[in-house]
Design a protein around this motif. Structure first.
Motif, PDB file in Angstrom:
ATOM      1  N   TRP A  50       0.836  -1.189   0.000  1.00  0.00           N
ATOM      2  CA  TRP A  50       0.000   0.000   0.000  1.00  0.00           C
ATOM      3  C   TRP A  50       0.880   1.252   0.000  1.00  0.00           C
ATOM      4  O   TRP A  50       2.071   1.178   0.287  1.00  0.00           O
ATOM      5  CB  TRP A  50      -0.927  -0.020   1.217  1.00  0.00           C
ATOM      6  N   PRO A  51       0.312   2.411  -0.338  1.00  0.00           N
ATOM      7  CA  PRO A  51       1.136   3.619  -0.456  1.00  0.00           C
ATOM      8  C   PRO A  51       1.989   3.936   0.763  1.00  0.00           C
ATOM      9  O   PRO A  51       3.150   4.345   0.619  1.00  0.00           O
ATOM     10  CB  PRO A  51       0.100   4.712  -0.729  1.00  0.00           C
ATOM     11  N   ALA A  52       1.466   3.758   1.967  1.00  0.00           N
ATOM     12  CA  ALA A  52       2.272   4.041   3.161  1.00  0.00           C
ATOM     13  C   ALA A  52       3.487   3.128   3.239  1.00  0.00           C
ATOM     14  O   ALA A  52       4.574   3.544   3.654  1.00  0.00           O
ATOM     15  CB  ALA A  52       1.418   3.907   4.419  1.00  0.00           C
ATOM     16  N   ALA A  53       3.314   1.870   2.830  1.00  0.00           N
ATOM     17  CA  ALA A  53       4.437   0.936   2.829  1.00  0.00           C
ATOM     18  C   ALA A  53       5.449   1.311   1.750  1.00  0.00           C
ATOM     19  O   ALA A  53       6.669   1.206   1.964  1.00  0.00           O
ATOM     20  CB  ALA A  53       3.933  -0.488   2.606  1.00  0.00           C
ATOM     21  N   LEU A  54       4.975   1.750   0.595  1.00  0.00           N
ATOM     22  CA  LEU A  54       5.894   2.209  -0.453  1.00  0.00           C
ATOM     23  C   LEU A  54       6.672   3.428   0.034  1.00  0.00           C
ATOM     24  O   LEU A  54       7.871   3.566  -0.241  1.00  0.00           O
ATOM     25  CB  LEU A  54       5.111   2.540  -1.717  1.00  0.00           C
ATOM     26  N   GLY A  55       6.000   4.312   0.783  1.00  0.00           N
ATOM     27  CA  GLY A  55       6.701   5.452   1.357  1.00  0.00           C
ATOM     28  C   GLY A  55       7.780   5.012   2.331  1.00  0.00           C
ATOM     29  O   GLY A  55       8.873   5.606   2.382  1.00  0.00           O
ATOM     30  N   ALA A  56       7.497   3.977   3.128  1.00  0.00           N
ATOM     31  CA  ALA A  56       8.507   3.451   4.045  1.00  0.00           C
ATOM     32  C   ALA A  56       9.693   2.888   3.278  1.00  0.00           C
ATOM     33  O   ALA A  56      10.857   3.099   3.650  1.00  0.00           O
ATOM     34  CB  ALA A  56       7.888   2.375   4.940  1.00  0.00           C
ATOM     35  N   LEU A  57       9.428   2.180   2.195  1.00  0.00           N
ATOM     36  CA  LEU A  57      10.518   1.639   1.373  1.00  0.00           C
ATOM     37  C   LEU A  57      11.328   2.766   0.734  1.00  0.00           C
ATOM     38  O   LEU A  57      12.556   2.653   0.589  1.00  0.00           O
ATOM     39  CB  LEU A  57       9.953   0.700   0.308  1.00  0.00           C
ATOM     40  N   ASP A  58      10.673   3.853   0.347  1.00  0.00           N
ATOM     41  CA  ASP A  58      11.401   5.018  -0.158  1.00  0.00           C
ATOM     42  C   ASP A  58      12.353   5.560   0.909  1.00  0.00           C
ATOM     43  O   ASP A  58      13.509   5.895   0.627  1.00  0.00           O
ATOM     44  CB  ASP A  58      10.429   6.117  -0.584  1.00  0.00           C
ATOM     45  N   THR A  59      11.872   5.657   2.142  1.00  0.00           N
ATOM     46  CA  THR A  59      12.709   6.134   3.242  1.00  0.00           C
ATOM     47  C   THR A  59      13.916   5.226   3.444  1.00  0.00           C
ATOM     48  O   THR A  59      15.021   5.695   3.764  1.00  0.00           O
ATOM     49  CB  THR A  59      11.882   6.210   4.539  1.00  0.00           C
ATOM     50  N   LEU A  60      13.731   3.931   3.233  1.00  0.00           N
ATOM     51  CA  LEU A  60      14.825   2.968   3.370  1.00  0.00           C
ATOM     52  C   LEU A  60      15.779   2.975   2.186  1.00  0.00           C
ATOM     53  O   LEU A  60      16.813   2.296   2.212  1.00  0.00           O
ATOM     54  CB  LEU A  60      14.255   1.562   3.549  1.00  0.00           C
ATOM     55  N   GLY A  61      15.429   3.718   1.139  1.00  0.00           N
ATOM     56  CA  GLY A  61      16.289   3.806  -0.030  1.00  0.00           C
ATOM     57  C   GLY A  61      16.113   2.692  -1.034  1.00  0.00           C
ATOM     58  O   GLY A  61      16.933   2.551  -1.955  1.00  0.00           O
ATOM     59  N   VAL A  62      15.048   1.896  -0.892  1.00  0.00           N
ATOM     60  CA  VAL A  62      14.845   0.769  -1.812  1.00  0.00           C
ATOM     61  C   VAL A  62      13.492   0.869  -2.524  1.00  0.00           C
ATOM     62  O   VAL A  62      13.046  -0.099  -3.148  1.00  0.00           O
ATOM     63  CB  VAL A  62      14.959  -0.585  -1.066  1.00  0.00           C
ATOM     64  N   GLY A  63      12.852   2.018  -2.452  1.00  0.00           N
ATOM     65  CA  GLY A  63      11.536   2.158  -3.056  1.00  0.00           C
ATOM     66  C   GLY A  63      11.539   1.968  -4.558  1.00  0.00           C
ATOM     67  O   GLY A  63      10.657   1.292  -5.116  1.00  0.00           O
ATOM     68  N   CYS A 286       2.722  -4.504   5.296  1.00  0.00           N
ATOM     69  CA  CYS A 286       2.831  -3.050   5.108  1.00  0.00           C
ATOM     70  C   CYS A 286       3.039  -2.343   6.442  1.00  0.00           C
ATOM     71  O   CYS A 286       3.908  -1.463   6.573  1.00  0.00           O
ATOM     72  CB  CYS A 286       1.567  -2.513   4.453  1.00  0.00           C
ATOM     73  N   GLU A 287       2.245  -2.725   7.445  1.00  0.00           N
ATOM     74  CA  GLU A 287       2.364  -2.058   8.739  1.00  0.00           C
ATOM     75  C   GLU A 287       3.683  -2.390   9.419  1.00  0.00           C
ATOM     76  O   GLU A 287       4.229  -1.572  10.167  1.00  0.00           O
ATOM     77  CB  GLU A 287       1.177  -2.415   9.625  1.00  0.00           C
ATOM     78  N   ALA A 288       4.231  -3.577   9.167  1.00  0.00           N
ATOM     79  CA  ALA A 288       5.548  -3.911   9.712  1.00  0.00           C
ATOM     80  C   ALA A 288       6.626  -3.001   9.119  1.00  0.00           C
ATOM     81  O   ALA A 288       7.538  -2.561   9.827  1.00  0.00           O
ATOM     82  CB  ALA A 288       5.870  -5.380   9.427  1.00  0.00           C
ATOM     83  N   LEU A 289       6.534  -2.702   7.822  1.00  0.00           N
ATOM     84  CA  LEU A 289       7.473  -1.772   7.199  1.00  0.00           C
ATOM     85  C   LEU A 289       7.370  -0.384   7.811  1.00  0.00           C
ATOM     86  O   LEU A 289       8.375   0.251   8.143  1.00  0.00           O
ATOM     87  CB  LEU A 289       7.208  -1.695   5.691  1.00  0.00           C
ATOM     88  N   VAL A 290       6.142   0.088   7.979  1.00  0.00           N
ATOM     89  CA  VAL A 290       5.937   1.414   8.569  1.00  0.00           C
ATOM     90  C   VAL A 290       6.432   1.431  10.017  1.00  0.00           C
ATOM     91  O   VAL A 290       7.066   2.396  10.463  1.00  0.00           O
ATOM     92  CB  VAL A 290       4.459   1.822   8.480  1.00  0.00           C
TER      93      VAL A 290
END
Length: 358
Positions: A50-63, A286-290
């Motif tokens: 979901w978008p929030a999880a994609l945002g978390a992956l962006d923060t991690l540099g792997v989005g 997704c929530e685990a990533l966030v």
């Protein structure tokens, strides 16, 4: 003189544990990750980001890499067994609201991506931590990411807070060939879902209301064909392609009662250890990533570890526990055996006023 890095232990090397380790290391932490399995899984089904999880992956540099490994969900619908439409998923509305869409990726691909970003040797495999409390005092913070049947949760809060059976069993797998959209078909106490995944394959799942622990070794695929073989052509096309060896069977659980806190001392719970939910909203991973990103953000904002953990708790516990309740309600609706016409109407109404947050 260089400042000594703060130290963290992460118990569990799954999606949430790896995301947390990556995020903390980017803030200068020294992190040890302990995973009881002997290696990363190479098989598994798909998940929706979901978008929030994609945002978390962006923060991690792997989005960007995650997007290249996945495919967007372009359409979706809830159907009746005869193929008639219950409701349509408004994919465009989610994109307008959040700026992104749900992207579908295989779980092994996502795990491999996170592990690769963490670097070779970042995880100690085959490491079973019997009691997470033994790590207390050896690290500045201890993170429990040990999943649905979390031993850490039991050690910290007692056996009352445990994963409970929802009354339904599930089957899942992947088959060759692509599908164009996400569909979930609801019958009476039965449902069947089909989603695209990477590699020109189709991810599928099925659920039925059955006693906990019931199994039919060697005949799971035959049982699925018996329950769903008369459903619409989209379901039958998947059933025609699956083999017994590809069928994974799991019972469905959720955490009940909800935890009074995700924190005890310098130990904090994330992911399923903190808020295990049924997969009905597709939000567990997704929530685990966030969680991982928000925990690292809180720890970076203040040198006081206990204060940072309580800030994480205030931010994440209400939001994730709302999702646990919503997923449980969806699970009850999906597996209703009576008044299914009213159920379908309620689902249409719910989607008409907007789905869950992205």
């Amino acid at each position: 003189m260089p400042r000594k890095p703060r130290t963290a232990a992460v118990v569990g090397g799954g999606i949430g544990g790896l995301a947390t380790a990556l995020s903390l290391r980017s803030s200068g932490w020294s992190v040890d990750v302990f995973e009881r399995a002997g290696r990363l899984p190479t098989a598994g089904t798909g998940i929706g980001l979901w978008p929030a999880a994609l945002g978390a992956l962006d923060t991690l540099g792997v989005g960007a890499r995650a997007r290249s490994l996945s495919r967007p969900q372009t359409a979706g619908a809830f159907l009746r067994p005869d193929g008639g439409r219950i409701a349509t998923l408004d994919v465009a509305a989610l994109e307008r609201r959040t700026g992104d869409v749900v992207r579908l990726v295989s779980r092994p691909d996502l795990l491999a991506l996170l592990y690769g970003a963490a670097g070779e040797g970042a995880v100690t495999f085959g490491a079973c931590i019997g009691d997470i409390r033994t790590l207390d005092g050896s690290y500045d913070v201890v993170i429990a990411a040990d999943g649905l049947h979390s031993a850490a949760r039991t050690a910290l809060f007692g056996p009352r807070y445990r994963a409970r059976y929802v009354g339904a069993s599930s089957w899942r797998g992947t088959v060759d060939g692509a599908t164009g959209s996400v569909t979930e078909t609801w019958g009476e106490g039965l449902r069947f879902g089909v989603t695209p995944t990477s590699g020109d394959r189709t991810n599928w799942f099925a659920c039925a209301v059955l006693p906990e622990g019931q199994r039919d070794p060697g005949r799971e695929a035959a049982a699925l064909r018996g329950w769903f073989g008369h459903w619409h052509a989209g379901v039958r096309a998947v059933l025609d392609r699956l083999t017994e060896a590809e069928v994974l069977r799991l019972d469905l659980y959720y955490l009940d009662p909800p935890l009074p806190a995700y924190v005890k001392g310098r130990t904090v719970l994330i992911g399923d250890a903190a808020h295990a939910m049924t997969p009905d909203l597709g939000r567990g991973a997704c929530e685990a990533l966030v969680d991982g990103v928000e925990l690292a953000r809180a720890l970076a904002a203040t040198p006081d570890v206990p204060a940072a953990l309580w800030e994480y708790d205030r931010a994440r516990r209400p939001a994730t526990q709302r999702l646990v309740r919503a997923a449980r309600l969806m699970n009850r609706m999906a597996h209703a055996r009576r008044l299914t016409g009213l159920r379908n109407a309620a689902m249409r109404a719910a989607l008409a006023v907007g789905g869950p947050p992205g």
